[in-house]
Design a protein around this motif. Structure first.
Motif, mmCIF file in Angstrom:
data_model
loop_
_atom_site.group_PDB
_atom_site.id
_atom_site.type_symbol
_atom_site.label_atom_id
_atom_site.label_comp_id
_atom_site.label_asym_id
_atom_site.label_seq_id
_atom_site.Cartn_x
_atom_site.Cartn_y
_atom_site.Cartn_z
ATOM 1 N N ILE A 54 8.381 20.533 -0.864
ATOM 2 C CA ILE A 54 8.818 19.553 0.141
ATOM 3 C C ILE A 54 10.207 19.939 0.668
ATOM 4 C CG2 ILE A 54 9.440 17.125 0.547
ATOM 5 C CD1 ILE A 54 6.433 17.413 0.096
ATOM 6 N N TYR A 61 5.271 15.133 3.011
ATOM 7 C CA TYR A 61 4.594 13.908 2.631
ATOM 8 C C TYR A 61 4.048 13.268 3.901
ATOM 9 C CZ TYR A 61 6.751 13.887 -2.023
ATOM 10 O OH TYR A 61 7.126 14.182 -3.300
ATOM 11 N N THR A 62 2.851 12.726 3.808
ATOM 12 C CA THR A 62 2.286 11.998 4.943
ATOM 13 C C THR A 62 1.869 10.617 4.475
ATOM 14 O OG1 THR A 62 0.066 12.829 4.495
ATOM 15 C CG2 THR A 62 1.407 14.087 6.044
ATOM 16 N N TYR A 63 1.699 9.728 5.409
ATOM 17 C CA TYR A 63 1.258 8.372 5.045
ATOM 18 C C TYR A 63 0.064 7.979 5.894
ATOM 19 C CZ TYR A 63 1.111 3.405 4.178
ATOM 20 O OH TYR A 63 0.679 2.153 3.820
ATOM 21 N N TYR A 68 0.456 11.020 0.843
ATOM 22 C CA TYR A 68 -0.234 12.257 0.477
ATOM 23 C C TYR A 68 0.683 13.452 0.697
ATOM 24 C CZ TYR A 68 -4.141 9.034 0.818
ATOM 25 O OH TYR A 68 -4.954 7.959 0.649
ATOM 26 N N HIS A 73 1.813 19.738 10.058
ATOM 27 C CA HIS A 73 0.950 19.936 11.219
ATOM 28 C C HIS A 73 1.400 18.998 12.316
ATOM 29 C CE1 HIS A 73 -1.238 16.177 10.245
ATOM 30 N NE2 HIS A 73 -1.004 16.533 9.005
ATOM 31 N N GLU A 74 0.844 19.161 13.491
ATOM 32 C CA GLU A 74 1.269 18.314 14.600
ATOM 33 C C GLU A 74 0.707 16.909 14.422
ATOM 34 O OE1 GLU A 74 1.286 18.357 19.452
ATOM 35 O OE2 GLU A 74 0.659 20.158 18.380
ATOM 36 N N GLU A 75 1.546 15.941 14.673
ATOM 37 C CA GLU A 75 1.137 14.547 14.529
ATOM 38 C C GLU A 75 0.113 14.184 15.606
ATOM 39 O OE1 GLU A 75 0.242 11.422 13.427
ATOM 40 O OE2 GLU A 75 2.150 11.607 12.362
ATOM 41 N N ALA A 77 -1.114 11.328 16.460
ATOM 42 C CA ALA A 77 -0.848 10.114 17.233
ATOM 43 C C ALA A 77 0.299 10.286 18.218
ATOM 44 C CB ALA A 77 -0.529 8.965 16.283
ATOM 45 N N ALA A 78 1.082 11.377 18.039
ATOM 46 C CA ALA A 78 2.243 11.567 18.922
ATOM 47 C C ALA A 78 1.766 12.172 20.236
ATOM 48 C CB ALA A 78 3.259 12.474 18.247
ATOM 49 N N LYS A 79 1.297 11.307 21.123
ATOM 50 C CA LYS A 79 0.749 11.790 22.396
ATOM 51 C C LYS A 79 1.856 12.342 23.264
ATOM 52 C CE LYS A 79 -3.217 8.726 22.707
ATOM 53 N NZ LYS A 79 -3.887 7.709 23.502
ATOM 54 N N LYS B 51 0.214 2.192 16.184
ATOM 55 C CA LYS B 51 -0.389 2.918 15.080
ATOM 56 C C LYS B 51 0.758 3.251 14.149
ATOM 57 C CE LYS B 51 -1.527 7.017 13.078
ATOM 58 N NZ LYS B 51 -0.680 8.060 12.531
ATOM 59 N N GLY B 53 2.309 5.098 10.409
ATOM 60 C CA GLY B 53 2.081 6.140 9.406
ATOM 61 C C GLY B 53 2.185 7.515 10.035
ATOM 62 N N GLY B 54 1.590 8.508 9.376
ATOM 63 C CA GLY B 54 1.649 9.859 9.905
ATOM 64 C C GLY B 54 2.556 10.741 9.085
ATOM 65 N N ILE B 55 3.134 11.741 9.756
ATOM 66 C CA ILE B 55 3.870 12.749 8.990
ATOM 67 C C ILE B 55 5.378 12.703 9.196
ATOM 68 C CG2 ILE B 55 1.907 14.319 9.017
ATOM 69 C CD1 ILE B 55 3.394 16.042 11.026
ATOM 70 N N GLY B 62 9.930 11.629 1.131
ATOM 71 C CA GLY B 62 8.605 11.166 1.539
ATOM 72 C C GLY B 62 8.622 9.687 1.839
ATOM 73 N N TYR B 69 3.714 4.797 16.554
ATOM 74 C CA TYR B 69 3.389 5.346 17.872
ATOM 75 C C TYR B 69 2.601 4.299 18.642
ATOM 76 C CZ TYR B 69 4.393 9.717 15.468
ATOM 77 O OH TYR B 69 4.991 10.709 14.739
ATOM 78 N N PRO B 73 1.320 5.509 25.828
ATOM 79 C CA PRO B 73 2.691 5.966 26.100
ATOM 80 C C PRO B 73 2.957 6.189 27.590
ATOM 81 C CG PRO B 73 1.413 7.737 25.140
ATOM 82 C CD PRO B 73 0.562 6.517 25.074
ATOM 83 N N HIS B 81 7.518 6.978 20.801
ATOM 84 C CA HIS B 81 7.771 6.965 19.353
ATOM 85 C C HIS B 81 8.621 5.728 19.113
ATOM 86 C CE1 HIS B 81 8.096 11.673 19.312
ATOM 87 N NE2 HIS B 81 7.000 11.249 19.887
#
Lengths: 81, 413
Positions: A54, A61-63, A68, A73-75, A77-79, B51, B53-55, B62, B69, B73, B81
């Motif tokens: 990490i 870490y992801t949620y 987890y 990687h690319e998010e 949901a981040a449009k 939405k 969560g995410g990374i 962590g 998000y 948008p 964001h």
């Protein structure tokens, strides 16, 4: 036989990489999997093995309802606007 | 600014409105203006557009950042964001105005300027920033001595009541214990490694001002072991109306000691004959009702510590569950080694046996109290029995036969 610190880090990284996109794995899943293969591995070393991945940015870490460990990687949901 | 006819109605009530606050900030922050827009849109559509969560996060952690998000948008680019930052609060939520100004300046620079003092876990909640602003914001916070709080499947930021700093009933130093535990659990707080969230709250007395018994997996509640201290002269003063009940915080000018105090005692362990108040302390369950009503006449005993309870959570399907007494009394002296050991042992047992997203209280119920006590290495005290056993069948284990053969005694004298 217990793994060295460097080998342990690679072992965990491989595990996370193989699971990517197929199964979300948690820190405890990593610990259980390592101990199954290497029962004499120190639990603290496993914790710090994850920490190293990490801290160096090789894993994140992801949620998604729970926390987890994944390869960055690319998010989704981040449009892009 | 977006037109917000539905939200505008929320400003018409008698209470201060968050909409008014948001509108004030919207004049200088595009994100706040779009936040109003998307909320109005959700009220119309009757669905959320968020939405979470995410990374997203800061390097090495962590926890502490919750990604948020929006699914439209293109309509509301200011909240494309809108991540939340949780900042670990100081014990008992004591701040200097200088510290508050520093926090606000950092958030003005790197976020939406909107914040929530405080979230349910007790953290300071910074509402809304973008991914590129996370690391600079975190760097500024740490430079001023702040740290992120817990989120996700991690040990959540412990919180406590003001304790001995302001309260005469506190049976232990809640703020010191909260700080000690926060430091002790740093690894688990920042690096989620449990099956699900794990919360700890500390209350100085059974009045439980932080509602630890209902809101935290681990509830540490101050309690005393000896007798309630009584000032009989003050009891008479309450009965005669010279002293006001609850320190004057009720509408009643005079206390009827029998009707309002002794008859409402849940274990009927008190009596008052008009001259002397008597308490059968062995049967007192420390509910604090009498002490809260007559604070100048009654005080907790002097042999103080805390009870440790476990398991409260509120799952949607099963309904809310309160914490369950695990250790009825433990001394609470810094550095609180016994408490730390219990918390860590429970977390290990839970991590070993818990399913993904199963809270420790759910696991305790699933596997049973017997498995729990064996797993964490604690003696089962009588206070953990909620109701007498109704099932006539008892399944003996081999160790029970071995203990019988070795002459086990069931009643400790």
């Amino acid at each position: 036989m217990a793994l060295s610190k460097a080998d342990l880090v690679e072992y965990i990284f491989d595990m996370v990489a193989k699971a990517q996109g197929k199964k979300n794995i948690k820190a405890m899943d990593v610990q259980k999997a390592v101990l199954k293969e290497h029962p004499d591995q120190d639990k603290n070393m496993i914790k710090f093995g994850i920490k190293e991945l990490i801290d160096t940015g090789r894993c994140v870490y992801t949620y998604f309802g729970g926390s987890y460990i994944e390869i960055p990687h690319e998010e989704g949901a981040a449009k892009k606007v | 600014m977006h037109k917000t006819p539905l939200l505008d109605q929320l400003e018409s009530g008698p209470w201060p409105s968050f909409i008014t606050d948001l509108k004030r900030v919207a004049g200088r922050k595009k994100s706040a203006a779009d936040l109003l827009g998307v909320l109005e849109r959700s009220y119309k559509d009757k669905i959320t557009h968020w939405k979470h969560g995410g990374i997203v996060g800061v390097l090495g952690y962590g926890s502490g950042i919750i990604g948020r998000y929006i699914d439209i948008p293109e309509e509301f680019p200011g909240v494309e964001h809108f991540h939340t930052v949780r900042v670990n609060q100081p014990s008992g939520w004591f701040y200097t105005t200088k510290a508050l100004r520093e926090l606000c300046e950092i958030w003005d620079e790197h976020g939406s300027s909107l914040l929530n003092m405080h979230g349910s876990t007790g953290d300071i909640i910074f509402l809304g920033t973008t991914t590129p602003e996370l690391e600079p914001c975190f760097a500024k916070l740490t430079a001023k001595g702040w740290d992120l709080g817990g989120s996700g499947s991690a040990f959540r930021s412990p919180s406590c009541c003001v304790g001995q700093a302001r309260c005469e009933w506190a049976c232990f130093d809640t703020m010191e214990a909260c700080y000690e535990l926060t430091q002790h659990m740093q690894f688990e707080l920042h690096r989620p490694s449990y099956p699900y969230k794990y919360k700890l709250k500390l209350s100085g007395c059974p009045n439980d001002c932080v509602a630890a018994v209902a809101r935290a997996d681990c509830s540490v509640i101050g309690v005393w072991k000896d007798d309630i201290r009584i000032d009989q002269a003050a009891v008479k003063a309450y009965a005669g109306g010279e002293l006001k009940p609850r320190g004057g915080a009720t509408v009643y000018p005079k206390l009827d000691v029998k009707a309002d105090v002794t008859d409402l005692c849940p274990t009927y362990c008190m009596s008052y004959d008009g001259k002397t108040l008597k308490i059968d302390n062995k049967n007192c369950n420390h509910c604090m009702h009498c002490i809260s009503l007559m604070p100048q006449a009654l005080r907790p005993g002097t042999e103080t510590g805390a009870a440790f309870l476990l398991g409260s959570h509120a799952p949607i399907l099963e309904g809310a569950q309160m914490s369950w007494v695990i250790v009825p009394f433990m001394p609470m002296e810094a550095p609180f080694d016994e408490l730390k050991e219990i918390i860590v042992n429970i977390a290990e047992w839970w991590s070993e046996h818990g399913k993904n997203r199963e809270r420790v209280g759910e696991l305790m119920l699933r596997l049973g109290m017997r498995a729990f006590f064996q797993g964490v290495g604690l003696e089962p005290p009588a206070q953990t029995v909620r109701t007498p056993r109704a099932n006539p069948f008892f399944f003996w284990h081999q160790e029970d036969f071995d203990a019988e053969a070795a002459g086990r005694k069931y009643i400790k004298l």
